[in-house]
Scaffold this active site. Structure first.
Site, PDB file in Angstrom:
ATOM      1  N   LYS A 128      35.754  47.211  27.321  1.00 39.17           N
ATOM      2  CA  LYS A 128      35.948  46.060  26.431  1.00 39.17           C
ATOM      3  C   LYS A 128      34.969  46.062  25.255  1.00 39.17           C
ATOM      4  CE  LYS A 128      35.580  43.322  30.045  1.00 39.17           C
ATOM      5  NZ  LYS A 128      36.032  43.999  31.244  1.00 39.17           N
ATOM      6  N   GLY A 209      34.816  43.645  44.854  1.00 37.17           N
ATOM      7  CA  GLY A 209      34.690  44.545  43.698  1.00 37.17           C
ATOM      8  C   GLY A 209      35.331  44.019  42.425  1.00 37.17           C
ATOM      9  N   GLU A 212      31.951  41.649  37.644  1.00 37.71           N
ATOM     10  CA  GLU A 212      31.152  42.592  36.853  1.00 37.71           C
ATOM     11  C   GLU A 212      29.818  42.810  37.572  1.00 37.71           C
ATOM     12  OE1 GLU A 212      32.229  43.804  33.552  1.00 37.71           O
ATOM     13  OE2 GLU A 212      34.058  43.062  34.483  1.00 37.71           O
ATOM     14  N   LYS A 227      38.125  39.448  26.249  1.00 33.92           N
ATOM     15  CA  LYS A 227      39.562  39.736  26.301  1.00 33.92           C
ATOM     16  C   LYS A 227      40.343  38.875  25.300  1.00 33.92           C
ATOM     17  CE  LYS A 227      39.058  41.261  31.063  1.00 33.92           C
ATOM     18  NZ  LYS A 227      38.912  40.818  32.467  1.00 33.92           N
ATOM     19  N   GLY A 324      41.079  47.260  39.282  1.00 32.81           N
ATOM     20  CA  GLY A 324      41.422  48.178  40.372  1.00 32.81           C
ATOM     21  C   GLY A 324      41.481  49.605  39.868  1.00 32.81           C
TER      22      GLY A 324
END
Ligand code: HSE
Length: 347
Positions: A128, A209, A212, A227, A324
């Site tokens: 990002k 998971g 961050e 985002k 993922g």
């Protein structure tokens, strides 16, 4: 059919996800879609770096990384190049930038992306930082050098939010974008509705998971704000920065707030929003109470979603994973297919 030669900068979860997909589905991608991807270089801080103009077997790279965590046993023409040398010297049409980054400086990923574009490489990235902080500059460099910059995995991982908004809805008149863009906070809010307390739910999200490395980036809405900037710039052609996003996270929400919303048939969601108002594009991230009839209300757990409000179609909603290994690896396949189509297979 000429092969698309690919240099990977970073071989962590996402790079390994991409290699897994290429090992398992490379033949299918070649036969059905004419996409022949050849990994010619990998540079990774942990595993080391290897370069071979004829290509490196993705299954071999995965086995090496899984065995002793190094590429020592991988056959290669060159070794030991750092990331920038790999970007400049590798026989590669496309650089996949998968190293680390942050939403404050974007480095070192930002320098990697700039260098690759300046050297006339197409760039695909799931990071990002560079895209949220420097999209106008990077997009201009890509145009000047006649190459593509694709970043599907930066928003909703491989769920095709950016290609949907920027390409498939082009001409439909997107006036508003609203989404659940952070899986960690949506997971926490969903667990709080089931009775968990905030800290307990966040610890679960970390264990799964989703969060961050520093989960305050999720909780405070910084990840979602990145985002939102990417959506505004990529889909609406805005030139927003992180500072333009009015941002509030979910830390102030209590179990009592969540229960009060539920009693009224509503749910708290951390909503990223982009709105066009004439020539102005406004962006925000904030917890909002949404009614059960809202298209985003039913999206629970770590799942992400985005609703595009358009002049010609009304609302178009996309729901899917936002993180993922394979989901994010797939984003890079989508980006490679976009480059393959845009260049007529001649990249
Ligand atoms: N920490 C992010 C999330 C991961 O929770 O959505 C994907 O960007």
């Amino acid at each position: 059919m000429s092969a698309l030669r690919l240099a990977l900068i970073g071989f962590g979860t996402v790079g390994q996800g991409l290699a897994r997909i290429l090992a398992d589905r490379g033949a299918d991608l070649r036969e059905r879609y004419g996409l022949d991807v050849r990994i010619t270089a990998v540079a990774d801080l942990r595993c080391g770096s290897v370069h071979a103009a004829d290509g490196l077997d993705p299954a071999r790279l995965l086995a090496a990384a899984g065995a002793d965590g190094t590429f020592d046993a991988v056959d290669a023409e060159d070794r030991g190049w750092d990331a920038l040398t790999t970007i400049r010297e590798a026989q590669a049409d496309v650089v996949a930038e998968l190293a680390f980054t942050d939403l404050a400086t974007g480095e070192p990923a930002l320098t990697h992306v700039r260098t690759a574009l300046e050297h006339g490489r197409h760039v695909i990235t799931t990071n990002k930082g560079p895209v949220a902080l420097a999209w106008p500059e990077l997009a201009a460099t890509a145009r000047r050098r006649g190459v593509r910059l694709e970043a599907e995995g930066t928003v909703m991982s491989g769920t095709p939010a950016l290609h949907l908004g920027a390409e498939l809805l082009a001409g439909a008149g997107v006036t508003r974008i609203e989404g659940i863009l952070n899986g960690t906070t949506n997971y926490v809010l969903t667990r709080m509705e089931a009775g968990a307390d905030f800290g307990e739910a966040l610890a679960e999200a970390q264990a799964e998971g989703y969060a961050e490395a520093d989960p305050s980036g999720d909780v405070e809405g910084i990840d979602a704000a990145g985002k939102v900037v990417i959506l505004a710039n990529r889909v609406m052609g805005a030139e927003l920065t992180m500072a333009d996003v009015a941002r509030e996270g979910i830390a102030g929400l209590t179990r009592a707030d969540v229960e009060a919303a539920a009693a009224a048939g509503e749910r708290w969601k951390l909503i990223g929003r982009v709105e066009r108002d004439g020539q102005t594009v406004r962006a925000s991230v904030a917890p909002r109470r949404v009614p059960a009839t809202h298209p985003l209300a039913s999206v629970g757990g770590a799942t992400n979603a985005v609703t595009y409000t358009t002049e010609l179609l009304g609302d178009v909603t996309l729901i899917g994973p936002g993180a993922g290994k394979l989901a994010t690896g797939y984003a890079l396949i989508a980006d490679l297919l976009a480059i393959h189509r845009a260049t007529g297979g001649a990249a």
